[in-house]
Every structure is written in C-alpha cells, then in structure tokens.
Design a protein around this motif. Structure first.
Motif, PDB file in Angstrom:
ATOM      1  N   GLN A  20     -43.864  -1.043  19.107  1.00  0.00           N
ATOM      2  CA  GLN A  20     -45.104  -0.304  18.927  1.00  0.00           C
ATOM      3  C   GLN A  20     -45.306   0.122  17.475  1.00  0.00           C
TER       4      GLN A  20
ATOM      5  N   TRP B 136     -50.000   0.936  29.753  1.00  0.00           N
ATOM      6  CA  TRP B 136     -49.871   2.038  28.802  1.00  0.00           C
ATOM      7  C   TRP B 136     -49.603   3.323  29.582  1.00  0.00           C
TER       8      TRP B 136
ATOM      9  N   ARG C  25     -48.864   7.632  29.093  1.00  0.00           N
ATOM     10  CA  ARG C  25     -48.904   8.805  28.222  1.00  0.00           C
ATOM     11  C   ARG C  25     -47.836   9.800  28.625  1.00  0.00           C
ATOM     12  N   GLN C  26     -47.259  10.446  27.621  1.00  0.00           N
ATOM     13  CA  GLN C  26     -46.351  11.556  27.859  1.00  0.00           C
ATOM     14  C   GLN C  26     -46.725  12.684  26.912  1.00  0.00           C
TER      15      GLN C  26
ATOM     16  N   MET D 101     -51.801   5.172  32.420  1.00  0.00           N
ATOM     17  CA  MET D 101     -53.155   5.159  31.864  1.00  0.00           C
ATOM     18  C   MET D 101     -53.941   3.925  32.304  1.00  0.00           C
TER      19      MET D 101
ATOM     20  N   LEU E 147     -54.222   0.094  22.344  1.00  0.00           N
ATOM     21  CA  LEU E 147     -54.794   1.261  23.001  1.00  0.00           C
ATOM     22  C   LEU E 147     -55.653   1.954  21.959  1.00  0.00           C
TER      23      LEU E 147
ATOM     24  N   ASP F 250     -55.387  14.792  23.092  1.00  0.00           N
ATOM     25  CA  ASP F 250     -54.817  13.437  23.077  1.00  0.00           C
ATOM     26  C   ASP F 250     -53.447  13.413  22.402  1.00  0.00           C
TER      27      ASP F 250
ATOM     28  N   TYR G  52     -47.199   7.849  23.379  1.00  0.00           N
ATOM     29  CA  TYR G  52     -47.777   6.770  24.172  1.00  0.00           C
ATOM     30  C   TYR G  52     -46.822   5.587  24.203  1.00  0.00           C
ATOM     31  N   TYR G  53     -46.554   5.107  25.414  1.00  0.00           N
ATOM     32  CA  TYR G  53     -45.670   3.968  25.601  1.00  0.00           C
ATOM     33  C   TYR G  53     -46.442   2.788  26.151  1.00  0.00           C
ATOM     34  N   CYS G  54     -46.067   1.596  25.690  1.00  0.00           N
ATOM     35  CA  CYS G  54     -46.499   0.379  26.372  1.00  0.00           C
ATOM     36  C   CYS G  54     -45.297  -0.170  27.127  1.00  0.00           C
TER      37      CYS G  54
END
Lengths: 124, 107
Positions: free
Chosen positions: A6, A36, A38-39, A48, A81, A90, A94-96
C-alpha cells in the motif's frame, strides 16, 4: 509470493481529495476481488467494499456507499480507494486485502493476504 | 439480524485452551473466517472454511461451528497468541461483515 503493498501515510485537511493505492503482485490480478477495510483509532475492522478488477464491478458496504470510490487499474495490478472530500472522521488506518477462495464458484471467501495498511489523518 | 457478535475479551493461562466465539445468523449458511491482529500489525488470516489453516499457522489453532455460532480454539496458548481476533463472514450477495473482535490475553 502474493503481495499487496500500500501507499504511504497521508495527512490531509478536511475537504481535500485523496486516492490511496494497493499494488499487487504474485497472482493474476483480474481473477480475484480486492477488498478495503477501515480501522479507526482503537477500534475494530470495518468492511468497506470490494472491486473485481476484470470488469471493475464494485460492491460497497451501505455504511460507505457514496462516501468513497473503489477502483482498479489492470495495467498496473493496482487497486485504489478514493475520497473526493475528506472529513475528520475519515481519520483511520485503511487496509486492502485479496478476497481468496479455493474454488472460484464457491461462496466461501476470505481475505488473504493483507496489505500493510495506509494511515490517513484528516486534520485542519 | 445481520450482525456478528463476539465476546469483548477472554484470558487464558499459558499452555491452556481458550475458545473464542462468533455468533450471527449468516453463520448458518456461511463459514466464519478468523483473523489475528497483533498491536501495530495488519490482520492475518488464521482460519477459513470448515476448519482450514493457512500455511504457517500453528496447528494449535482450530475452527468449528454449530448452527449460528463459529468457534476458534487455541489449544496450548502461547504468549505470541495474545492479540485481537476478528471473525468475518459473507452474505448471499457477497457483502462481508466483521465481528467486533475479541481481545485474547495470555496470562
């Protein structure tokens, strides 16, 4: 080896736009959905959405529909994203992750592997 | 209900067995998958399908399910198993959902 790498951390102001990336390697990019997650700080994982790079079909969690845009570029095996107008809320990691399967036609899917995460901080 | 529920925290003595639960209606149709997240690290898949471990995950981790409940069991817990554990499952439309997570403390 399957890898998802990422883009780096971002610090943005409210109202600004942002696009973060997830570059994949080691497998056929067009054969797997990419998700995707979210944390938020100190919180749990939130799904997401997903994108299928072969045809750019996307699914969104109702919580994120209309808030973000998920896209993919087959030529670079990269998923994205995107936000058009960031909010302080926001701020998150963020992880993929690749949505893996044993059998393409099976309904059983799981996320493996994951990217290392991209920290997004939105602050005035 | 479309939720997945997990106990917020459990503790286990070093070398003992702990079972983490995940409940939700969608688990009647789809297996849960389980992710381990150590502090400051990305989540890692530890269990998927009926009871499948990815390569590199120790065999002290096992999975099972009954009706609307999925279980992740750690038999002979080690210090390195101290982490947050999240369950996840799809629904019929392909949407995913994560449980709120269970913090496992190894004493």
């Amino acid at each position: 080896e399957v890898q998802l790498v990422q883009s780096g951390a971002e610090v943005k102001k409210p109202g600004e736009s942002l696009k973060i990336s997830c570059k994949t390697s080691g497998y056929s990019f067009t054969n797997y959905w990419i998700g995707w997650v979210r944390q938020m700080p100190g919180k749990g994982l939130e799904w997401m959405g997903l994108i299928y790079p072969r045809d750019s079909a996307a699914k969104y969690s109702p919580s994120f529909q209309g808030q973000v845009i998920i896209s993919a570029d087959k030529s670079t095996s990269t998923a994205y994203l995107q936000w058009t107008s960031l909010k302080a809320s926001d701020t998150a990691l963020y992880y993929c992750a690749r949505e893996a399967y044993d059998d393409f036609w099976s309904a059983q899917r799981w996320f493996d592997p994951w990217g290392q995460g991209t920290l997004v901080i939105v602050s005035s | 209900s479309s939720e997945l529920t997990q106990d917020p925290a459990v503790s286990v003595a070093l070398g003992q067995t702990v079972r983490i639960t995940c409940q939700g209606d969608r688990l009647r149709s789809y297996y849960a998958t389980w992710y381990q997240q150590r502090p400051g690290q990305a989540p890692v898949l530890v269990m998927y399908g009926e009871n499948s471990r990815p390569s590199g995950i120790p065999d002290r981790f096992s999975g099972s399910s009954s009706r609307n409940t999925a279980y992740l069991t750690i038999t002979g817990a080690q210090a390195e198993d101290e982490a947050e554990y999240y369950c996840n499952s799809r629904d019929s439309s392909g949407d995913h959902l994560f449980g709120p997570g269970t913090k496992v403390t190894v004493l």
